[in-house]
Design a protein around this motif. Structure first.
Motif, short mmCIF file in Angstrom:
data_model
loop_
_atom_site.label_atom_id
_atom_site.label_comp_id
_atom_site.label_asym_id
_atom_site.label_seq_id
_atom_site.Cartn_x
_atom_site.Cartn_y
_atom_site.Cartn_z
N PHE A 1 0.80 -1.22 0.00
CA PHE A 1 0.00 0.00 0.00
C PHE A 1 0.83 1.28 0.00
O PHE A 1 0.80 2.05 -0.95
N ASN A 2 1.58 1.51 1.06
CA ASN A 2 2.33 2.77 1.16
C ASN A 2 3.47 2.60 2.14
O ASN A 2 3.29 2.08 3.25
N ASN A 3 4.66 3.04 1.74
CA ASN A 3 5.86 2.94 2.57
C ASN A 3 6.02 4.22 3.37
O ASN A 3 6.45 5.25 2.85
N GLY A 4 5.66 4.15 4.66
CA GLY A 4 5.73 5.35 5.49
C GLY A 4 6.97 5.42 6.36
O GLY A 4 7.27 6.46 6.93
N ASP A 5 7.70 4.30 6.47
CA ASP A 5 8.88 4.26 7.35
C ASP A 5 9.95 3.41 6.71
O ASP A 5 9.87 2.18 6.70
N THR B 1 3.79 -8.68 15.58
CA THR B 1 3.57 -8.05 14.29
C THR B 1 4.72 -8.40 13.35
O THR B 1 5.84 -8.69 13.80
N GLU B 2 4.45 -8.39 12.06
CA GLU B 2 5.50 -8.59 11.08
C GLU B 2 6.45 -7.39 11.13
O GLU B 2 6.02 -6.24 11.00
N GLU B 3 7.74 -7.66 11.30
CA GLU B 3 8.70 -6.58 11.53
C GLU B 3 8.84 -5.66 10.32
O GLU B 3 9.23 -4.49 10.47
N HIS B 4 8.53 -6.15 9.12
CA HIS B 4 8.55 -5.28 7.95
C HIS B 4 7.44 -4.22 8.02
O HIS B 4 7.54 -3.17 7.38
N GLY C 1 7.80 -2.85 0.99
CA GLY C 1 8.03 -1.72 1.88
C GLY C 1 6.82 -1.11 2.56
O GLY C 1 6.96 -0.24 3.42
N GLY C 2 5.61 -1.53 2.19
CA GLY C 2 4.42 -0.99 2.84
C GLY C 2 4.41 -1.30 4.33
O GLY C 2 4.91 -2.35 4.75
N ASP C 3 3.84 -0.41 5.14
CA ASP C 3 3.87 -0.62 6.58
C ASP C 3 2.71 0.10 7.28
O ASP C 3 1.89 0.77 6.64
N GLU D 1 15.83 -6.14 3.44
CA GLU D 1 15.51 -7.18 2.45
C GLU D 1 14.24 -6.82 1.68
O GLU D 1 13.37 -7.66 1.44
N VAL D 2 14.14 -5.57 1.30
CA VAL D 2 13.00 -5.07 0.52
C VAL D 2 13.44 -4.85 -0.93
O VAL D 2 14.50 -4.30 -1.18
N ASN D 3 12.61 -5.31 -1.85
CA ASN D 3 12.91 -5.13 -3.27
C ASN D 3 11.62 -4.79 -4.00
O ASN D 3 10.86 -5.67 -4.40
#
Length: 236
Positions: free
Chosen positions: A44-48, A110-113, A65-67, A54-56
């Motif tokens: 959705f949206n990468n805010g942090d 929670t998922e750490e990503h 990267g969404g969080d 390990e994001v690609n």
């Protein structure tokens, strides 16, 4: 006064639920009155960017990267479009490459990503401040493909025997065999049921979420869902 937990039962994947009402309101709203915005958290949206390990974003099978912060930042945008609820893919700790959330490894983290538990609580609070309800995907049929429970002798009875579904017209196979090689939880086992019920109630008590969307419903006995509904509604 605590808001009443939305009553969620899927056919096949949407749940019916009642929304909290003010004392001045005479009628409750049903889920048919809601506009629900579906969000796959990772997409959705990468805010942090601090949790972008390990994001690609150009690999469709990797975390992108969404969080939680990314969703929180867009709540006004969602409300302005007229949506009254958000439905999130599972936010629980997943195995590697489980960006979709359905390979759960730990039902209490929670998922750490996606961010921390505190960040998720803040997301729920900010949504509630905007009169937006938060619905979580909750998976009870299976865990991730490499979950450590599978190799624990003490947890052997928590799973059905490993065998694929070959006859989709057989409800016994649909409920007891492994869906796409995912370890199939034996929800007839009292210990397994208690663990899942307790986890579902914990998230309500800890984060104040408003409801669950229940995944893979037809792969779990109906009796389980009857008890599940009773358990979660006993909390909220």
């Amino acid at each position: 006064m605590r808001k009443r937990f939305k009553n969620l039962i899927i056919i096949p994947f949407l749940l019916f639920f009642a929304l909290p009402v003010d004392a001045s309101e005479k009628e409750e709203r049903n889920w048919q009155d809601e506009s629900i915005y579906f969000i796959m958290v990772d997409r959705f949206n990468n805010g942090d960017t601090n949790n972008d390990f390990e994001v690609n974003p150009i690999d469709s099978k990797s975390y992108n990267g969404g969080d939680f912060k990314g969703i929180t930042d867009k709540l006004d945008y969602i409300k302005e479009m007229g949506f009254t609820s958000i439905w999130l893919t599972p936010v629980f700790d997943n195995e590697a490459n489980g960006y979709h959330g359905y390979w759960i490894q730990d039902f209490y983290k929670t998922e750490e990503h996606f961010g921390t538990l505190e960040e998720f609580k803040n997301l729920v609070k900010e949504a509630h401040d905007r009169d937006i309800n938060v619905i979580l995907d909750f998976v009870v049929n299976h865990v991730g493909p490499n979950h450590p429970w599978v190799n624990e002798e003490a947890k052997k009875s928590w799973f059905h025997d490993k065998q694929p579904i070959t006859n989709w017209n057989s409800q016994e196979e649909v409920e007891n065999n492994w869906l796409f090689d995912l370890p199939d939880l034996n929800t007839e086992n009292p210990e397994t049921r208690t663990y899942l019920f307790d986890a579902a109630k914990w998230w309500i008590e800890e984060t104040d979420v408003d409801g669950y969307r229940l995944d893979t419903v037809k792969h779990v006995p109906k009796e389980f869902w009857t008890e599940f509904a009773s358990e979660v509604k006993s909390v909220k």
